[in-house]
Design a protein around this motif. Structure first.
Motif, PDB file in Angstrom:
ATOM      1  N   LEU A 161      19.880  14.465 -41.663  1.00  0.00           N
ATOM      2  CA  LEU A 161      21.313  14.409 -41.363  1.00  0.00           C
ATOM      3  C   LEU A 161      21.593  13.323 -40.330  1.00  0.00           C
ATOM      4  O   LEU A 161      22.538  12.557 -40.450  1.00  0.00           O
ATOM      5  N   CYS A 162      20.745  13.255 -39.299  1.00  0.00           N
ATOM      6  CA  CYS A 162      20.980  12.293 -38.224  1.00  0.00           C
ATOM      7  C   CYS A 162      20.801  10.864 -38.709  1.00  0.00           C
ATOM      8  O   CYS A 162      21.617   9.987 -38.408  1.00  0.00           O
ATOM      9  N   VAL A 163      19.743  10.618 -39.471  1.00  0.00           N
ATOM     10  CA  VAL A 163      19.500   9.255 -39.953  1.00  0.00           C
ATOM     11  C   VAL A 163      20.613   8.839 -40.903  1.00  0.00           C
ATOM     12  O   VAL A 163      21.161   7.732 -40.810  1.00  0.00           O
ATOM     13  N   GLY A 164      20.981   9.753 -41.803  1.00  0.00           N
ATOM     14  CA  GLY A 164      22.080   9.450 -42.722  1.00  0.00           C
ATOM     15  C   GLY A 164      23.359   9.172 -41.947  1.00  0.00           C
ATOM     16  O   GLY A 164      24.105   8.244 -42.262  1.00  0.00           O
ATOM     17  N   ALA A 165      23.595   9.957 -40.894  1.00  0.00           N
ATOM     18  CA  ALA A 165      24.796   9.783 -40.085  1.00  0.00           C
ATOM     19  C   ALA A 165      24.798   8.415 -39.416  1.00  0.00           C
ATOM     20  O   ALA A 165      25.852   7.793 -39.276  1.00  0.00           O
ATOM     21  N   ALA A 166      23.629   7.929 -39.009  1.00  0.00           N
ATOM     22  CA  ALA A 166      23.567   6.623 -38.357  1.00  0.00           C
ATOM     23  C   ALA A 166      24.097   5.540 -39.292  1.00  0.00           C
ATOM     24  O   ALA A 166      24.876   4.674 -38.876  1.00  0.00           O
ATOM     25  N   PHE A 167      23.706   5.610 -40.570  1.00  0.00           N
ATOM     26  CA  PHE A 167      24.210   4.631 -41.534  1.00  0.00           C
ATOM     27  C   PHE A 167      25.725   4.752 -41.677  1.00  0.00           C
ATOM     28  O   PHE A 167      26.439   3.754 -41.724  1.00  0.00           O
ATOM     29  N   ALA A 168      26.201   6.001 -41.753  1.00  0.00           N
ATOM     30  CA  ALA A 168      27.643   6.210 -41.898  1.00  0.00           C
ATOM     31  C   ALA A 168      28.377   5.657 -40.682  1.00  0.00           C
ATOM     32  O   ALA A 168      29.435   5.032 -40.811  1.00  0.00           O
ATOM     33  N   GLY A 169      27.810   5.866 -39.482  1.00  0.00           N
ATOM     34  CA  GLY A 169      28.433   5.368 -38.262  1.00  0.00           C
ATOM     35  C   GLY A 169      28.493   3.851 -38.250  1.00  0.00           C
ATOM     36  O   GLY A 169      29.502   3.246 -37.864  1.00  0.00           O
ATOM     37  N   LEU A 170      27.421   3.230 -38.703  1.00  0.00           N
ATOM     38  CA  LEU A 170      27.369   1.768 -38.772  1.00  0.00           C
ATOM     39  C   LEU A 170      28.485   1.252 -39.677  1.00  0.00           C
ATOM     40  O   LEU A 170      29.254   0.359 -39.308  1.00  0.00           O
ATOM     41  N   ALA A 171      28.595   1.849 -40.867  1.00  0.00           N
ATOM     42  CA  ALA A 171      29.634   1.423 -41.811  1.00  0.00           C
ATOM     43  C   ALA A 171      31.012   1.631 -41.200  1.00  0.00           C
ATOM     44  O   ALA A 171      31.885   0.762 -41.290  1.00  0.00           O
ATOM     45  N   TYR A 216      36.022   5.391 -35.002  1.00  0.00           N
ATOM     46  CA  TYR A 216      36.808   5.674 -33.807  1.00  0.00           C
ATOM     47  C   TYR A 216      36.097   5.220 -32.540  1.00  0.00           C
ATOM     48  O   TYR A 216      36.750   4.838 -31.568  1.00  0.00           O
ATOM     49  N   SER A 217      34.764   5.249 -32.530  1.00  0.00           N
ATOM     50  CA  SER A 217      34.066   4.758 -31.347  1.00  0.00           C
ATOM     51  C   SER A 217      34.389   3.292 -31.140  1.00  0.00           C
ATOM     52  O   SER A 217      34.754   2.864 -30.041  1.00  0.00           O
ATOM     53  N   VAL A 218      34.259   2.507 -32.217  1.00  0.00           N
ATOM     54  CA  VAL A 218      34.557   1.084 -32.107  1.00  0.00           C
ATOM     55  C   VAL A 218      36.029   0.893 -31.755  1.00  0.00           C
ATOM     56  O   VAL A 218      36.382   0.066 -30.907  1.00  0.00           O
ATOM     57  N   ALA A 219      36.887   1.699 -32.373  1.00  0.00           N
ATOM     58  CA  ALA A 219      38.316   1.539 -32.147  1.00  0.00           C
ATOM     59  C   ALA A 219      38.696   1.838 -30.700  1.00  0.00           C
ATOM     60  O   ALA A 219      39.387   1.052 -30.050  1.00  0.00           O
ATOM     61  N   VAL A 229      27.457   2.373 -29.752  1.00  0.00           N
ATOM     62  CA  VAL A 229      27.938   3.708 -29.374  1.00  0.00           C
ATOM     63  C   VAL A 229      28.382   4.464 -30.621  1.00  0.00           C
ATOM     64  O   VAL A 229      28.121   5.664 -30.768  1.00  0.00           O
ATOM     65  N   GLY A 230      29.031   3.738 -31.535  1.00  0.00           N
ATOM     66  CA  GLY A 230      29.497   4.364 -32.778  1.00  0.00           C
ATOM     67  C   GLY A 230      28.350   4.978 -33.551  1.00  0.00           C
ATOM     68  O   GLY A 230      28.440   6.118 -34.030  1.00  0.00           O
ATOM     69  N   VAL A 231      27.251   4.209 -33.663  1.00  0.00           N
ATOM     70  CA  VAL A 231      26.098   4.730 -34.394  1.00  0.00           C
ATOM     71  C   VAL A 231      25.552   5.972 -33.689  1.00  0.00           C
ATOM     72  O   VAL A 231      25.279   6.995 -34.327  1.00  0.00           O
ATOM     73  N   VAL A 232      25.450   5.883 -32.358  1.00  0.00           N
ATOM     74  CA  VAL A 232      24.915   7.021 -31.606  1.00  0.00           C
ATOM     75  C   VAL A 232      25.831   8.230 -31.747  1.00  0.00           C
ATOM     76  O   VAL A 232      25.375   9.363 -31.955  1.00  0.00           O
TER      77      VAL A 232
END
Lengths: 234, 521
Positions: free
Chosen positions: B402-412, B255-258, B278-281
């Motif tokens: 949790l945060c590092v894992g979330a960064a990967f999820a955000g990237l994807a 949604y950030s990218v969108a 921004v999405g990753v953050v």
């Protein structure tokens, strides 16, 4: 060195420690004996910062550490070896020892320490690439103690090191505790095996349902009629 | 022949016969025949029946199976053969009786579709192989003969000679490998690894341009799931936190990218790269916000709460409340494409982008796993109390995971949204979280090759099985069950090369990471 005053710890509504006070001088082995549920482990967990007291304070080297986090307390030199051979079962012996030195940043010091541990516990050197969970009970207890010593403790908190071990191993473990103590580490030893604990300790406290009911020199405590009937099976 | 053999083989035969009847009652014989027909290149039109010969193929396989499983592992050969024959006979008899019943109903035009929808007249006729009463005999004959054949096969293939042969082939292959490695100069052995990497790189570079946009799409999906899987593995495999709401973090990235890079609803045109950042953050912030309240939870409870978190985010995105901000149920359309040297990304460029993102993720994962942080995570997973006692700040490291894992999820998520040029609430359902969880578990916890293989198996295969249409999920489900039975630790379990396997014979069991995800309880 360690001074505990009027410690009250609760698990929710359960009053586990009801105003415990005791002290430990530098270089001593002090033992806390008591039955299951007396609050021995709770006391150790509170000193090492895993639990926190509602009332009362823990003073270490003249400093109040009652509200410090566990990792800060480790850095100050109090290392807790939890009961029941809690080792990292899926890490190798080597990795377990490295984890023990987590707070030490000097690589050379870790190497030296590791060498010293292998001197003291030769069986660990033989098994250094095995997973912790595949060691025997006695080996696991030795690993747990070695891991604790890796952090360079000034005060070692041992929670029932004899638990579930054969008598010959218990003696071996207690010899090692005495050795460690002679090299300058103070030891707070929590035990159910009162006889063994009292035979190596300088002083002793008897804990019953959250209260200290008896204290004194280990030799005196060993001869106390109440202790004899309740813990020594006399 | 003793009674025991007759008893057990007739039981087997009866069981297989009844299962066959049951399969017919749920119309499975039609499904299976259609599938075989398609696999053999004969298309079956929707609403029509496949040819009867494909059903015969199914029957042959089934009947051989009867004989195979009826033949016991030990004992005399003649006994085994008899067992197969007898089980086939009984199964054939059972099925033939059922066929007789169907034939009778066909003759008398008894319509029982009111009760058993599958038993229509064409289906019944199909079961009798379009031969009427002759079909009954064919069924009986097939089962009996092939039961015998099945047991003969079992006798042959399970024999010592075959086992020796297998062993021989294995050692021959190992010897050959050793001889080749010994014959090669040392430098080749030393740098051969890099050569393979280089080859892989070239293949990865060439493939997207060659195999067309459909395969690029499938490959991209697999790649994104690899990244998601790595993210989840950091939470679940390394730090032992049972997280099911990863779709929410995926959504944060998407949604950030969108929203930052589309004309509607906000008209922001930040470009792809800044919005991806921004999405990753945002995903990291999401992970942090999720993590703070749940630090004290463990095991299944953690799973339930994170599942709830995932659903809350999806429902919020779907709600009318936030329509002005997030586009509501309709989602966000016309997400702008990133450009490369002035031209917008096409499918090949996206494939490259995903390859690079995947490579970066894998590299970061390995760096993390072997760092002090990785060790701390693993120790927390094993025993949080002891970890605390050795001086690890458990809360901090759990949050960090949790945060590092979330960064990967955000990237994807960010790449996913841009590639689809659209994202909506339906892209971020619970199924996404469960799929990622399955990828990690099926592939193998803490194993990158496992996660890659798992993504191919779980995300790639269903796409490639699309040929089978309605039956693809059936086949897929069967594959999954089979795999979990054969390889319970995942397709490619994590290995520990530095391990010295000494000690008790029961050692293997101790090493096997059973119930890894819950060792935290």
């Amino acid at each position: 060195m360690l001074k505990v005053t009027d410690l009250n710890v609760y698990y929710g509504a359960i009053h586990a420690l009801k105003g415990i006070s005791f002290d430990l001088q530098e270089g001593e082995i002090v033992t806390l004996i008591g039955a299951n549920g007396a609050g021995k482990s709770t006391l150790l967990n509170t000193i090492s910062g895993i639990l926190h007291a509602k009332v009362g304070q823990v003073e270490y080297l003249g400093e109040d550490i009652s509200n410090e986090a566990a990792q800060v307390i480790v850095q100050k030199g109090i290392v807790h070896v939890p009961e029941g051979r809690k080792i990292f079962a899926k890490m190798t012996v080597l990795e377990n020892l490295e984890m023990g030195a987590y707070t030490v940043s000097d690589r050379q010091q870790i190497q030296d320490k590791m060498g010293a541990m292998f001197e003291r516990f030769p069986v660990l050197r033989d098994r250094k690439k095995q997973l912790g969970g595949t060691l025997s009970g006695g080996e696991q207890q030795m690993l747990a103690m070695a891991r604790g010593l890796m952090a360079n403790p000034k005060l070692l908190l041992l929670d029932e090191p004899s638990m579930g071990l054969a008598p010959v191993l218990v003696e071996q473990i207690f010899d090692i505790i005495q050795d460690i103590n002679q090299l300058g580490t103070s030891v707070l030893l929590v035990e159910q095996n009162a006889h063994m604990a009292l035979s190596i300790a300088d002083r002793a406290y008897v804990l019953e349902t959250g209260n200290i009911v008896l204290e004194g020199d280990a030799a005196d405590v060993m001869n106390d009629p109440m202790v004899i009937s309740a813990y020594l099976g006399g | 022949m003793n009674k025991e053999i007759i008893r057990s083989s007739s039981q087997k035969g009866l069981l297989f016969g009844i299962v066959m009847i049951f399969l017919v009652l749920i119309n499975f014989h039609l499904m299976a025949s259609t599938m075989i027909s398609k696999l053999m290149g004969t298309n079956v039109l929707r609403g029509s029946l496949p040819e009867a010969r494909f059903f015969i193929i199914f029957l042959v396989l089934y009947a051989i199976w009867v004989g195979w499983s009826a033949a016991s592992r030990e004992g005399k050969t003649i006994h085994k053969l008899f067992e197969g024959l007898f089980a086939g006979l009984i199964a054939g008899l059972t099925v033939a009786l059922f066929g007789l019943l169907l034939f009778y109903m066909l003759e008398t035009q008894t319509d029982i579709r009111k009760y058993l929808t599958a038993l229509s007249f064409p289906s019944m006729r199909f079961f009798l192989l379009d031969m009427g009463e002759l079909g009954i005999l064919v069924h009986f004959g097939l089962f009996t003969l092939l039961g015998l054949l099945g047991s003969a096969l079992a006798v042959g293939l399970r024999s010592q000679k075959v086992a020796h042969f297998k062993q021989g082939v294995k050692t021959a292959i190992t010897n050959l490998r050793l001889r080749i490695t010994n014959a090669l100069p040392e430098s080749v052995n030393k740098y051969g690894k890099y050569g393979i990497y280089l080859l892989l790189l070239v293949i990865l570079f060439l493939l997207p341009t060659r195999w067309g946009s459909y395969y690029n799409f499938v490959f991209g999906m697999v790649g994104l799931y690899v990244i998601l899987g790595i993210g989840l593995n950091i939470m679940l495999g390394l730090s032992g936190q049972f997280m099911i709401g990863i779709a929410a973090l995926f959504a944060m990235g998407a949604y950030s990218v969108a929203l930052l890079n589309s004309p509607i609803p906000h008209g922001l045109m930040w470009g792809f790269w800044p919005s991806l950042a921004v999405g990753v953050v945002m995903a990291v912030i999401g992970g942090l916000l999720l993590g703070l309240p749940i630090m004290r939870l463990r095991g299944d409870y953690l799973g339930i709460v994170t599942l709830g978190f995932g659903e809350i985010i999806r429902i919020l995105l779907n709600s009318d409340l936030l329509t002005d901000i997030t586009g509501g149920p309709r989602g966000v359309q016309n997400i702008q494409q990133p450009t490369f040297l002035g031209t917008p990304f096409n499918d090949v460029m996206y494939a490259y982008l995903i390859i690079v993102a995947m490579a970066v993720s894998i590299f970061l994962y390995y760096r993390l796993e072997n760092s002090r942080t990785g060790r701390a995570w693993l120790s927390i997973k094993e025993d949080a109390l002891v970890a605390q006692a050795t001086g690890i700040d458990v809360q901090k490291y759990k949050l960090l995971a949790l945060c590092v894992g979330a960064a990967f999820a955000g990237l994807a998520g960010g790449i996913f949204a841009a590639r689809n040029q659209f994202t909506g609430p339906n892209d971020h359902t619970l199924m996404v979280s469960i799929n990622v969880l399955s990828v990690v578990i099926v592939g193998g916890l803490n194993s990158i090759p496992g996660i890659i293989l798992g993504s191919f198996a779980l995300r790639g295969l269903p796409e490639l099985l699309r040929e089978l249409e309605t039956y693809r999920l059936l086949v897929f489900g069967a594959l999954l069950v089979f795999m979990m039975l054969v390889r319970p630790d995942g397709l490619w379990p994590a290995s520990r090369p530095d391990l010295e396997e000494k000690g008790s014979p029961g050692l293997k069991e101790d090493i096997e990471p059973a119930e890894e995800g819950r060792s935290n309880d």
